[in-house]
Motif scaffolding. Structure first.
Motif, PDB file in Angstrom:
ATOM      1  N   ALA A  41      19.120  84.066  42.678  1.00 14.60           N
ATOM      2  CA  ALA A  41      20.083  84.248  43.773  1.00 14.60           C
ATOM      3  C   ALA A  41      19.344  84.685  45.033  1.00 14.60           C
ATOM      4  CB  ALA A  41      21.121  85.288  43.384  1.00 14.60           C
ATOM      5  N   HIS A  42      19.791  84.183  46.171  1.00 10.54           N
ATOM      6  CA  HIS A  42      19.253  84.525  47.490  1.00 10.54           C
ATOM      7  C   HIS A  42      17.786  84.129  47.655  1.00 10.54           C
ATOM      8  CE1 HIS A  42      22.968  86.714  48.215  1.00 10.54           C
ATOM      9  NE2 HIS A  42      22.793  87.304  47.057  1.00 10.54           N
ATOM     10  N   SER A  43      17.307  83.167  46.855  1.00  7.39           N
ATOM     11  CA  SER A  43      15.899  82.766  46.935  1.00  7.39           C
ATOM     12  C   SER A  43      15.655  81.656  47.952  1.00  7.39           C
ATOM     13  CB  SER A  43      15.403  82.317  45.562  1.00  7.39           C
ATOM     14  OG  SER A  43      16.097  81.164  45.125  1.00  7.39           O
ATOM     15  N   SER A  44      16.709  81.091  48.512  1.00  7.08           N
ATOM     16  CA  SER A  44      16.552  79.979  49.449  1.00  7.08           C
ATOM     17  C   SER A  44      17.179  80.288  50.797  1.00  7.08           C
ATOM     18  CB  SER A  44      17.209  78.719  48.884  1.00  7.08           C
ATOM     19  OG  SER A  44      17.218  77.696  49.855  1.00  7.08           O
ATOM     20  N   GLU A  45      16.499  79.871  51.844  1.00  7.79           N
ATOM     21  CA  GLU A  45      17.050  79.997  53.191  1.00  7.79           C
ATOM     22  C   GLU A  45      18.229  79.061  53.404  1.00  7.79           C
ATOM     23  OE1 GLU A  45      13.959  79.439  56.065  1.00  7.79           O
ATOM     24  OE2 GLU A  45      12.798  81.143  55.339  1.00  7.79           O
ATOM     25  N   MET A  46      18.397  78.075  52.518  1.00 11.10           N
ATOM     26  CA  MET A  46      19.471  77.106  52.656  1.00 11.10           C
ATOM     27  C   MET A  46      20.849  77.767  52.641  1.00 11.10           C
ATOM     28  SD  MET A  46      20.214  73.619  50.468  1.00 11.10           S
ATOM     29  CE  MET A  46      18.645  72.835  50.771  1.00 11.10           C
ATOM     30  N   CYS A  47      20.962  78.933  52.022  1.00 12.70           N
ATOM     31  CA  CYS A  47      22.260  79.629  51.975  1.00 12.70           C
ATOM     32  C   CYS A  47      22.784  79.937  53.372  1.00 12.70           C
ATOM     33  CB  CYS A  47      22.143  80.927  51.189  1.00 12.70           C
ATOM     34  SG  CYS A  47      21.849  80.696  49.443  1.00 12.70           S
ATOM     35  N   GLY A  48      21.888  80.256  54.286  1.00 10.13           N
ATOM     36  CA  GLY A  48      22.294  80.651  55.631  1.00 10.13           C
ATOM     37  C   GLY A  48      22.202  79.559  56.675  1.00 10.13           C
ATOM     38  N   LEU A  49      21.885  78.341  56.287  1.00 10.10           N
ATOM     39  CA  LEU A  49      21.785  77.236  57.239  1.00 10.10           C
ATOM     40  C   LEU A  49      23.102  76.474  57.289  1.00 10.10           C
ATOM     41  CD1 LEU A  49      18.242  75.847  56.376  1.00 10.10           C
ATOM     42  CD2 LEU A  49      18.876  77.386  58.237  1.00 10.10           C
ATOM     43  N   PHE A  50      23.647  76.315  58.488  1.00 16.09           N
ATOM     44  CA  PHE A  50      24.933  75.642  58.654  1.00 16.09           C
ATOM     45  C   PHE A  50      24.874  74.580  59.750  1.00 16.09           C
ATOM     46  CE2 PHE A  50      25.803  79.619  56.580  1.00 16.09           C
ATOM     47  CZ  PHE A  50      26.656  79.222  55.563  1.00 16.09           C
ATOM     48  N   GLU A  51      23.750  73.875  59.829  1.00 16.34           N
ATOM     49  CA  GLU A  51      23.583  72.815  60.816  1.00 16.34           C
ATOM     50  C   GLU A  51      24.252  71.536  60.310  1.00 16.34           C
ATOM     51  OE1 GLU A  51      19.438  72.810  60.487  1.00 16.34           O
ATOM     52  OE2 GLU A  51      19.164  74.632  61.656  1.00 16.34           O
ATOM     53  N   PRO A  52      24.735  70.681  61.218  1.00 18.73           N
ATOM     54  CA  PRO A  52      25.341  69.418  60.790  1.00 18.73           C
ATOM     55  C   PRO A  52      24.356  68.574  59.985  1.00 18.73           C
ATOM     56  CG  PRO A  52      25.753  69.823  63.115  1.00 18.73           C
ATOM     57  CD  PRO A  52      24.767  70.861  62.664  1.00 18.73           C
ATOM     58  N   GLY A  53      24.901  67.780  59.096  1.00 24.11           N
ATOM     59  CA  GLY A  53      24.084  66.887  58.289  1.00 24.11           C
ATOM     60  C   GLY A  53      24.635  66.763  56.880  1.00 24.11           C
ATOM     61  N   ARG A  54      23.896  66.052  56.081  1.00 25.49           N
ATOM     62  CA  ARG A  54      24.292  65.842  54.692  1.00 25.49           C
ATOM     63  C   ARG A  54      23.216  66.358  53.758  1.00 25.49           C
ATOM     64  NH1 ARG A  54      27.135  59.868  54.518  1.00 25.49           N
ATOM     65  NH2 ARG A  54      28.988  60.520  55.631  1.00 25.49           N
ATOM     66  N   TYR A  55      23.640  66.667  52.557  1.00 24.29           N
ATOM     67  CA  TYR A  55      22.745  67.139  51.515  1.00 24.29           C
ATOM     68  C   TYR A  55      22.692  66.087  50.414  1.00 24.29           C
ATOM     69  CZ  TYR A  55      22.921  71.620  53.865  1.00 24.29           C
ATOM     70  OH  TYR A  55      22.821  72.620  54.799  1.00 24.29           O
ATOM     71  N   GLN A  56      21.476  65.679  50.075  1.00 26.59           N
ATOM     72  CA  GLN A  56      21.249  64.664  49.061  1.00 26.59           C
ATOM     73  C   GLN A  56      20.764  65.301  47.766  1.00 26.59           C
ATOM     74  OE1 GLN A  56      18.007  62.581  50.928  1.00 26.59           O
ATOM     75  NE2 GLN A  56      19.365  61.059  51.846  1.00 26.59           N
ATOM     76  N   CYS A  57      20.905  64.557  46.678  1.00 26.82           N
ATOM     77  CA  CYS A  57      20.299  64.952  45.412  1.00 26.82           C
ATOM     78  C   CYS A  57      18.785  64.927  45.582  1.00 26.82           C
ATOM     79  CB  CYS A  57      20.731  63.985  44.311  1.00 26.82           C
ATOM     80  SG  CYS A  57      19.918  64.283  42.727  1.00 26.82           S
ATOM     81  N   ALA A  58      18.108  65.988  45.188  1.00 31.22           N
ATOM     82  CA  ALA A  58      16.648  66.061  45.306  1.00 31.22           C
ATOM     83  C   ALA A  58      15.954  65.061  44.393  1.00 31.22           C
ATOM     84  CB  ALA A  58      16.168  67.471  44.995  1.00 31.22           C
ATOM     85  N   CYS A  59      16.643  64.597  43.368  1.00 25.74           N
ATOM     86  CA  CYS A  59      16.034  63.664  42.417  1.00 25.74           C
ATOM     87  C   CYS A  59      16.165  62.208  42.830  1.00 25.74           C
ATOM     88  CB  CYS A  59      16.661  63.848  41.032  1.00 25.74           C
ATOM     89  SG  CYS A  59      16.323  65.450  40.282  1.00 25.74           S
ATOM     90  N   GLN A 107      26.119  62.421  39.592  1.00 18.81           N
ATOM     91  CA  GLN A 107      26.702  61.333  38.803  1.00 18.81           C
ATOM     92  C   GLN A 107      25.754  60.143  38.698  1.00 18.81           C
ATOM     93  OE1 GLN A 107      29.042  61.016  36.689  1.00 18.81           O
ATOM     94  NE2 GLN A 107      30.806  59.925  37.481  1.00 18.81           N
ATOM     95  N   VAL A 108      24.795  60.039  39.613  1.00 20.84           N
ATOM     96  CA  VAL A 108      23.896  58.892  39.661  1.00 20.84           C
ATOM     97  C   VAL A 108      22.692  59.071  38.740  1.00 20.84           C
ATOM     98  CG1 VAL A 108      22.377  57.544  41.183  1.00 20.84           C
ATOM     99  CG2 VAL A 108      24.661  58.221  41.956  1.00 20.84           C
ATOM    100  N   CYS A 109      22.105  60.288  38.692  1.00 19.81           N
ATOM    101  CA  CYS A 109      20.879  60.479  37.905  1.00 19.81           C
ATOM    102  C   CYS A 109      20.968  61.619  36.886  1.00 19.81           C
ATOM    103  CB  CYS A 109      19.693  60.709  38.828  1.00 19.81           C
ATOM    104  SG  CYS A 109      19.678  62.324  39.637  1.00 19.81           S
ATOM    105  N   ASP A 110      22.120  62.257  36.772  1.00 23.18           N
ATOM    106  CA  ASP A 110      22.351  63.339  35.806  1.00 23.18           C
ATOM    107  C   ASP A 110      21.614  64.636  36.123  1.00 23.18           C
ATOM    108  OD1 ASP A 110      24.016  61.609  34.352  1.00 23.18           O
ATOM    109  OD2 ASP A 110      22.342  60.909  33.118  1.00 23.18           O
ATOM    110  N   ALA A 111      21.130  64.808  37.344  1.00 23.20           N
ATOM    111  CA  ALA A 111      20.465  66.058  37.716  1.00 23.20           C
ATOM    112  C   ALA A 111      21.468  67.211  37.679  1.00 23.20           C
ATOM    113  CB  ALA A 111      19.867  65.950  39.117  1.00 23.20           C
ATOM    114  N   HIS A 112      21.076  68.316  37.065  1.00 23.24           N
ATOM    115  CA  HIS A 112      21.899  69.522  37.090  1.00 23.24           C
ATOM    116  C   HIS A 112      21.905  70.053  38.516  1.00 23.24           C
ATOM    117  CE1 HIS A 112      23.534  73.432  36.033  1.00 23.24           C
ATOM    118  NE2 HIS A 112      22.529  73.984  36.685  1.00 23.24           N
ATOM    119  N   LEU A 113      23.107  70.290  39.066  1.00 19.70           N
ATOM    120  CA  LEU A 113      23.247  70.817  40.422  1.00 19.70           C
ATOM    121  C   LEU A 113      23.606  72.291  40.410  1.00 19.70           C
ATOM    122  CD1 LEU A 113      25.328  67.848  41.907  1.00 19.70           C
ATOM    123  CD2 LEU A 113      22.855  68.231  42.131  1.00 19.70           C
TER     124      LEU A 113
END
Length: 139
Positions: A41-59, A107-113
């Motif tokens: 928990a709280h290990s990523s700066e992504m929690c506090g980023l709210f800029e426009p855009g989309r988030y993709q599956c890393a896989c 749903q495309v590659c079965d990556a745990h999110l």
């Protein structure tokens, strides 16, 4: 959530061998996405980023979430009120660790999110609690 019991159709499929996933991902991304791990928990700066855009599956690169549905949950993980479309996230019952939860996977590659919880903001009332290492920001 009905999809945890009956599924929902994927837009496409991406399948790779274990060796291919290991070569593509960092060791921590592999642990989280392919072995159903959880980042601290709280290990990523992504929690506090709210800029426009989309988030993709890393896989597999499938667009999963839009920044417009991202909100500050204070849970320690990036949180979204809904996925980009119905077909991109799969839902599975998760009775591990003495809890009853709904696991979310690509749903495309079965990556745990991560998991989805019924304590999010209107209009969905859902909180998609997603591991930052399972995502990559586009745009």
């Amino acid at each position: 959530m009905r999809w945890a019991n009956h599924g929902n159709p994927p837009p496409r499929r991406v399948e790779k061998s274990d060796a291919q996933w290991r070569a593509l991902l960092s060791p921590e991304q592999y642990r989280i996405t392919r072995q159903k791990g959880t980042e601290a928990a709280h290990s990523s700066e992504m929690c506090g980023l709210f800029e426009p855009g989309r988030y993709q599956c890393a896989c597999c690169g499938t667009p999963l979430f839009d920044a417009g549905t991202k909100f500050q949950s204070r849970s320690g993980w990036p949180s979204f009120a809904s996925p980009l479309s119905e077909g991109v996230v799969a839902y599975h019952r998760d009775d591990s660790h003495g809890m009853q939860r709904i696991e979310t996977t690509c749903q495309v590659c079965d990556a745990h999110l991560g998991h989805v919880f019924p304590d999010g903001p209107p209009p969905t009332g859902l909180r998609y609690c997603i591991n930052a290492l399972a995502l990559r920001k586009e745009g």
